[in-house]
Design a protein around this motif. Structure first.
Motif, PDB file in Angstrom:
ATOM      1  N   ASN A 301      14.558  89.650 100.052  1.00 13.03           N
ATOM      2  CA  ASN A 301      14.665  88.472 100.826  1.00 13.03           C
ATOM      3  C   ASN A 301      13.153  87.587 101.108  1.00 13.03           C
ATOM      4  O   ASN A 301      13.332  86.778 101.866  1.00 13.03           O
ATOM      5  N   GLN A 302      12.164  88.327 100.718  1.00 27.41           N
ATOM      6  CA  GLN A 302      10.898  87.788 101.252  1.00 27.41           C
ATOM      7  C   GLN A 302      10.239  86.985 100.080  1.00 27.41           C
ATOM      8  O   GLN A 302      10.233  87.345  99.025  1.00 27.41           O
ATOM      9  N   ASP A 303       9.222  86.154 100.296  1.00 23.15           N
ATOM     10  CA  ASP A 303       8.249  85.281  99.466  1.00 23.15           C
ATOM     11  C   ASP A 303       7.558  86.219  98.514  1.00 23.15           C
ATOM     12  O   ASP A 303       6.870  87.223  99.125  1.00 23.15           O
ATOM     13  N   PHE A 304       7.440  85.917  97.360  1.00 26.15           N
ATOM     14  CA  PHE A 304       6.372  86.498  96.521  1.00 26.15           C
ATOM     15  C   PHE A 304       5.040  86.196  96.897  1.00 26.15           C
ATOM     16  O   PHE A 304       4.775  84.788  97.235  1.00 26.15           O
ATOM     17  N   VAL A 305       4.173  87.296  97.128  1.00 28.74           N
ATOM     18  CA  VAL A 305       2.568  86.520  97.188  1.00 28.74           C
ATOM     19  C   VAL A 305       1.740  87.295  96.165  1.00 28.74           C
ATOM     20  O   VAL A 305       1.736  88.405  95.658  1.00 28.74           O
ATOM     21  N   SER A 306       0.797  86.187  95.686  1.00 30.42           N
ATOM     22  CA  SER A 306      -0.013  86.634  94.421  1.00 30.42           C
ATOM     23  C   SER A 306      -1.241  87.267  94.891  1.00 30.42           C
ATOM     24  O   SER A 306      -1.777  86.828  96.137  1.00 30.42           O
ATOM     25  N   PRO A 307      -1.727  88.453  94.202  1.00 29.04           N
ATOM     26  CA  PRO A 307      -3.089  88.973  94.609  1.00 29.04           C
ATOM     27  C   PRO A 307      -4.334  88.103  94.175  1.00 29.04           C
ATOM     28  O   PRO A 307      -5.466  88.377  94.666  1.00 29.04           O
ATOM     29  N   CYS A 308      -3.870  86.976  93.475  1.00 31.40           N
ATOM     30  CA  CYS A 308      -5.075  86.113  93.012  1.00 31.40           C
ATOM     31  C   CYS A 308      -4.598  84.589  93.353  1.00 31.40           C
ATOM     32  O   CYS A 308      -3.472  84.338  93.276  1.00 31.40           O
ATOM     33  N   ILE A 309      -5.790  83.918  93.552  1.00 31.24           N
ATOM     34  CA  ILE A 309      -5.673  82.382  93.514  1.00 31.24           C
ATOM     35  C   ILE A 309      -6.455  81.978  92.374  1.00 31.24           C
ATOM     36  O   ILE A 309      -7.800  81.755  92.361  1.00 31.24           O
ATOM     37  N   GLY A 310      -6.029  81.602  91.228  1.00 34.03           N
ATOM     38  CA  GLY A 310      -6.791  81.344  90.079  1.00 34.03           C
ATOM     39  C   GLY A 310      -7.306  82.593  89.508  1.00 34.03           C
ATOM     40  O   GLY A 310      -6.726  83.635  89.454  1.00 34.03           O
ATOM     41  N   LYS A 311      -8.712  82.509  89.632  1.00 33.80           N
ATOM     42  CA  LYS A 311      -9.420  83.705  89.071  1.00 33.80           C
ATOM     43  C   LYS A 311     -10.138  84.500  90.136  1.00 33.80           C
ATOM     44  O   LYS A 311     -10.649  85.252  89.897  1.00 33.80           O
ATOM     45  N   LYS A 312      -9.843  84.059  91.225  1.00 30.54           N
ATOM     46  CA  LYS A 312     -10.375  84.651  92.636  1.00 30.54           C
ATOM     47  C   LYS A 312      -9.346  85.348  93.329  1.00 30.54           C
ATOM     48  O   LYS A 312      -8.051  85.235  93.202  1.00 30.54           O
ATOM     49  N   VAL A 313      -9.764  86.491  93.949  1.00 33.66           N
ATOM     50  CA  VAL A 313      -9.060  87.413  94.890  1.00 33.66           C
ATOM     51  C   VAL A 313      -8.518  86.584  95.822  1.00 33.66           C
ATOM     52  O   VAL A 313      -9.064  85.869  96.442  1.00 33.66           O
ATOM     53  N   ASN A 314      -7.078  86.861  96.430  1.00 33.02           N
ATOM     54  CA  ASN A 314      -6.332  86.327  97.244  1.00 33.02           C
ATOM     55  C   ASN A 314      -6.699  86.908  98.768  1.00 33.02           C
ATOM     56  O   ASN A 314      -6.107  87.490  99.400  1.00 33.02           O
ATOM     57  N   LYS A 315      -8.192  86.656  99.141  1.00 33.67           N
ATOM     58  CA  LYS A 315      -8.633  87.316 100.486  1.00 33.67           C
ATOM     59  C   LYS A 315      -7.941  86.872 101.639  1.00 33.67           C
ATOM     60  O   LYS A 315      -7.745  87.760 102.658  1.00 33.67           O
ATOM     61  N   ILE A 316      -7.300  85.550 101.695  1.00 38.97           N
ATOM     62  CA  ILE A 316      -6.703  85.126 102.886  1.00 38.97           C
ATOM     63  C   ILE A 316      -5.523  85.997 103.345  1.00 38.97           C
ATOM     64  O   ILE A 316      -5.332  86.540 104.237  1.00 38.97           O
ATOM     65  N   ASP A 317      -4.706  86.234 102.436  1.00 36.88           N
ATOM     66  CA  ASP A 317      -3.440  87.131 102.381  1.00 36.88           C
ATOM     67  C   ASP A 317      -3.735  88.504 102.526  1.00 36.88           C
ATOM     68  O   ASP A 317      -3.245  89.220 103.285  1.00 36.88           O
ATOM     69  N   PHE A 318      -4.916  89.021 102.064  1.00 32.02           N
ATOM     70  CA  PHE A 318      -5.214  90.329 102.074  1.00 32.02           C
ATOM     71  C   PHE A 318      -5.753  90.594 103.699  1.00 32.02           C
ATOM     72  O   PHE A 318      -5.405  91.459 104.408  1.00 32.02           O
ATOM     73  N   ALA A 319      -6.711  89.421 104.182  1.00 31.48           N
ATOM     74  CA  ALA A 319      -7.271  89.657 105.546  1.00 31.48           C
ATOM     75  C   ALA A 319      -5.903  89.674 106.520  1.00 31.48           C
ATOM     76  O   ALA A 319      -5.908  90.393 107.547  1.00 31.48           O
ATOM     77  N   LYS A 320      -5.014  88.802 106.344  1.00 34.95           N
ATOM     78  CA  LYS A 320      -3.897  88.802 107.008  1.00 34.95           C
ATOM     79  C   LYS A 320      -2.530  89.781 106.949  1.00 34.95           C
ATOM     80  O   LYS A 320      -1.680  89.769 107.720  1.00 34.95           O
ATOM     81  N   ASP A 321      -2.900  90.495 106.067  1.00 37.14           N
ATOM     82  CA  ASP A 321      -1.950  91.715 105.868  1.00 37.14           C
ATOM     83  C   ASP A 321      -0.611  91.165 105.447  1.00 37.14           C
ATOM     84  O   ASP A 321       0.352  91.833 105.405  1.00 37.14           O
TER      85      ASP A 321
END
Length: 371
Positions: A301-321
């Protein structure tokens, strides 16, 4: 007796009676005050409470047992505050001279790039780092790197998982100890063939795929196509071991995954040409490739979160856990008083410096320090 004498005696008696009455009142007040002080001292004097009571505001209060109450441990400070922090590579002192071998986790591959090693060499020309790959038969990964460190084949190692108890114990039998120091934050990305149409997977669906319970993409909202999962050997690699422990709950990988792929490059190339292929690796090795990164959700029931934003690593969601698969990357030092120990400490100080954290940020990893 004259009337004048009688009146004088009467007045004297009245005066004596008033004085006696006043004395009685004063004495009574003193006695009452003393009794009040005694009561107050009694009330305030510490009492011994029964074993199942606790003194609270000078009263014994029954304490209810909370046997199910758990207290969360304080978070570990990373990096440890005892490690000095420097601004640039050139500012880092006590750099040993010589050639030092290092290796281990494939998640550290971005930090072993020629661009980063060249900057280290420019700041400290006599500190030569040489990446040492294991024998082909043993596989590449964190476990192999720690084993090579224990056997004296490396000066220090890099690991995407914590050192195990048995590895600490083996070091003690060889008269030294291992120390692990986190230098970066990383996320694991699952990826599929670029032509596969699927919105994402939950953690439980990934578990079912890698334990063999789900075998067709149609079972998870995709097309009618057989799933072809790939993995490196969890006995040698920190990332597959993390997947087995964290996602699979220590269940075994399905037999269909064998033989295991040798390295991440092989897995990416295989998935790119296999319509139903799926594999995983550190996000920095996935986001800029020709395969398709998958969005992940912790729960259905939770939103999907991508590991990438375009060709870049999704550091924002990594840092926020908020991304489900986040972990720390460690440098493992051999504490034996040798030049190898000095080299490991030097490398940690380089990676935790402002310059080092900025470079690993550029390499697609998340800095562990707030810059």
């Amino acid at each position: 007796m004259s009337r004048e004498v009688i009146n004088r005696n009467s007045m004297d008696n009245d005066r004596k009676l008033k004085l006696r009455a006043k004395s009685v009142v004063i004495n009574s007040f003193i006695i009452l005050a003393a009794l009040g002080d005694a009561y107050l001292m009694w009330a305030l004097w510490p009492k011994t409470c029964p074993t199942d009571h606790q003194k609270l505001n000078n009263s014994c209060v029954l304490i209810t047992s909370h046997s199910n109450l758990t207290i969360s441990p304080k978070p570990t400070i990373s990096p440890p505050t005892s490690i000095p922090l420097y601004r640039t590579f050139a500012d880092v002192p006590n750099i040993p001279q010589g050639r030092f071998r290092y290796g281990g986790s494939t998640s550290f591959a971005p930090l072993r790039s020629p661009a980063i090693t060249a900057q280290i060499f420019q700041a400290h020309p006599r500190f030569e780092l040489s990446y040492a790959a294991p024998l082909l038969a043993t596989g590449i990964g964190s476990g192999t790197g720690i084993k090579m460190l224990l056997e004296g084949q490396l000066s220090f190692s890099q690991s995407s998982r914590p050192v195990k108890t048995e590895e600490f114990q083996e070091a003690k039998t060889k008269n030294f100890r291992l120390e692990q120091i986190p230098v970066a934050i990383d996320g694991i990305a699952f990826y599929v063939n670029p032509n596969l149409s699927i919105p994402g997977l939950t953690v439980s669906q990934i578990k079912d795929i890698y334990t063999g319970k789900i075998t067709n993409w149609s079972q998870v909202g995709g097309q009618n196509l057989e799933i072809s999962p790939l993995s490196r050997d969890p006995k040698s690699g920190g990332t597959p071991e993390y997947i087995q422990e964290t996602i699979l709950g220590n269940e075994a990988f399905a037999e269909t995954l064998k033989p295991y792929v040798q390295d991440t490059t092989t897995a990416i190339r295989t998935v790119a040409k296999t319509p139903g292929g799926i594999s995983y690796a550190t996000a920095s090795e996935v986001c800029n490739q020709s395969i398709k990164p998958l969005s992940i959700a912790r729960e259905p029931n939770q939103d999907f979160v991508s590991p990438c934003i375009g060709k870049k690593v999704n550091k924002i969601d990594f840092a926020k856990d908020t991304y489900p698969l986040v972990r720390r990357l460690f440098v493992v030092i051999k504490r034996d008083g040798s030049l190898d120990e000095q080299a490991g400490v030097a490398y940690v100080n380089l990676m935790l410096s402002d310059q080092g954290q900025q470079l690993l940020n550029q390499a697609g990893l998340v800095p562990i320090r707030d810059l």
